[in-house]
Design a protein around this motif. Structure first.
Motif, PDB file in Angstrom:
ATOM      1  N   ARG A 158       7.594   2.104  -2.705  1.00  0.00           N
ATOM      2  CA  ARG A 158       8.934   2.369  -2.162  1.00  0.00           C
ATOM      3  C   ARG A 158       9.573   3.557  -2.870  1.00  0.00           C
ATOM      4  N   GLU A 159       9.478   3.578  -4.192  1.00  0.00           N
ATOM      5  CA  GLU A 159      10.089   4.662  -4.967  1.00  0.00           C
ATOM      6  C   GLU A 159       9.374   5.986  -4.709  1.00  0.00           C
ATOM      7  N   ALA A 160       8.040   5.961  -4.644  1.00  0.00           N
ATOM      8  CA  ALA A 160       7.278   7.192  -4.427  1.00  0.00           C
ATOM      9  C   ALA A 160       7.570   7.801  -3.056  1.00  0.00           C
ATOM     10  N   LEU A 161       7.817   6.936  -2.058  1.00  0.00           N
ATOM     11  CA  LEU A 161       8.121   7.422  -0.710  1.00  0.00           C
ATOM     12  C   LEU A 161       9.619   7.634  -0.486  1.00  0.00           C
ATOM     13  N   VAL A 169       8.386  -2.985   2.914  1.00  0.00           N
ATOM     14  CA  VAL A 169       7.131  -2.413   2.425  1.00  0.00           C
ATOM     15  C   VAL A 169       6.232  -3.596   2.072  1.00  0.00           C
ATOM     16  N   VAL A 170       5.078  -3.671   2.751  1.00  0.00           N
ATOM     17  CA  VAL A 170       4.200  -4.821   2.566  1.00  0.00           C
ATOM     18  C   VAL A 170       2.761  -4.370   2.338  1.00  0.00           C
ATOM     19  N   PRO A 171       1.990  -5.135   1.567  1.00  0.00           N
ATOM     20  CA  PRO A 171       0.564  -4.833   1.442  1.00  0.00           C
ATOM     21  C   PRO A 171      -0.145  -5.230   2.725  1.00  0.00           C
ATOM     22  N   CYS A 172      -1.229  -4.551   3.043  1.00  0.00           N
ATOM     23  CA  CYS A 172      -1.959  -4.847   4.275  1.00  0.00           C
ATOM     24  C   CYS A 172      -3.409  -4.424   4.126  1.00  0.00           C
ATOM     25  N   ASP A 173      -4.307  -5.281   4.567  1.00  0.00           N
ATOM     26  CA  ASP A 173      -5.713  -4.916   4.688  1.00  0.00           C
ATOM     27  C   ASP A 173      -5.985  -4.837   6.182  1.00  0.00           C
ATOM     28  N   VAL A 174      -6.120  -3.630   6.720  1.00  0.00           N
ATOM     29  CA  VAL A 174      -6.241  -3.451   8.171  1.00  0.00           C
ATOM     30  C   VAL A 174      -7.496  -4.102   8.738  1.00  0.00           C
ATOM     31  N   ARG A 175      -8.454  -4.426   7.863  1.00  0.00           N
ATOM     32  CA  ARG A 175      -9.693  -5.064   8.312  1.00  0.00           C
ATOM     33  C   ARG A 175      -9.524  -6.563   8.499  1.00  0.00           C
ATOM     34  N   ASP A 176      -8.422  -7.104   7.986  1.00  0.00           N
ATOM     35  CA  ASP A 176      -8.180  -8.542   8.015  1.00  0.00           C
ATOM     36  C   ASP A 176      -7.115  -8.870   9.054  1.00  0.00           C
TER      37      ASP A 176
END
Length: 196
Positions: A158-161, A169-176
């Motif tokens: 969040r801070e970097a962007l 802002v959420v983690p995500c594994d697009v393969r799952d």
């Protein structure tokens, strides 16, 4: 007239669907948009993938994704039914700057956007975020997990962007599939909260 529902792995499709929502799945080149749409869609996804050829040398930077052999040239399309009354139509955009006009066309009628980012290439996300904001789309950020990549907290992302505090802002594994669905549910919740 009663509607007849058909179950597809606990996802329901039927004449009772009352709300159809257009969602963009956006992000920079090689961040996982096609994989995301393909893994989450309850229908066989429409893909417009073409082989990467010598013509892309010097135009598309493959240094971070040397194994990438295809690229989206128009869009990816999929559908996800969240409930008996809510269905999401997912439009995955191409990641290259040269497709900017297509992004504008795809944004028409969209209720919001899920912005996929690669934590190792956050600098490539700024033009994407600029476009989403330019089109006035509310959005959530899904941080794709890549094998062997360093892990960052969502606060660090969040801070970097330089995102506002109310942007999810959420983690995500697009393969799952479950992880991808959780990211979309976060976006839908964010869109709903803006209606209150």
């Amino acid at each position: 007239m009663a509607s007849e529902l058909v179950s597809h792995d606990n996802l329901y499709v039927g004449a009772s669907v009352q709300t159809a929502v257009k969602i963009l799945v956006v992000g920079h080149f090689g961040v996982g948009k096609t994989t995301f749409v393909g893994n989450i869609s309850e229908i066989p996804p429409l893909r417009t993938e073409e082989l990467i050829t010598q013509a892309s040398v010097g135009i598309d930077d493959l240094s971070s994704t040397p194994e990438k052999t295809t690229t989206t040239v128009a869009m990816d399309f999929g559908r996800l039914t969240l409930s008996e009354t809510l269905v999401l139509y997912l439009f995955g955009t191409p990641g290259q700057e040269r497709f900017k006009q297509l992004w504008e066309d795809l944004s028409l009628g969209a209720l919001g956007a899920l912005v996929l980012v690669d934590p190792e290439r956050l600098d490539e996300s700024f033009p994407v975020l600029d476009l989403v904001e330019q089109y006035g789309l509310p959005y959530a950020v899904a941080v794709n997990r890549f094998e062997g990549a360093r892990s960052y907290s969502m606060t660090e992302i969040r801070e970097a962007l330089n995102l506002s505090g109310d942007t999810p802002v959420v983690p995500c594994d697009v393969r799952d599939q479950k992880s991808a669905a959780d990211a979309l549910i976060t976006l839908v919740g964010h869109l709903h909260s803006r209606l209150d």
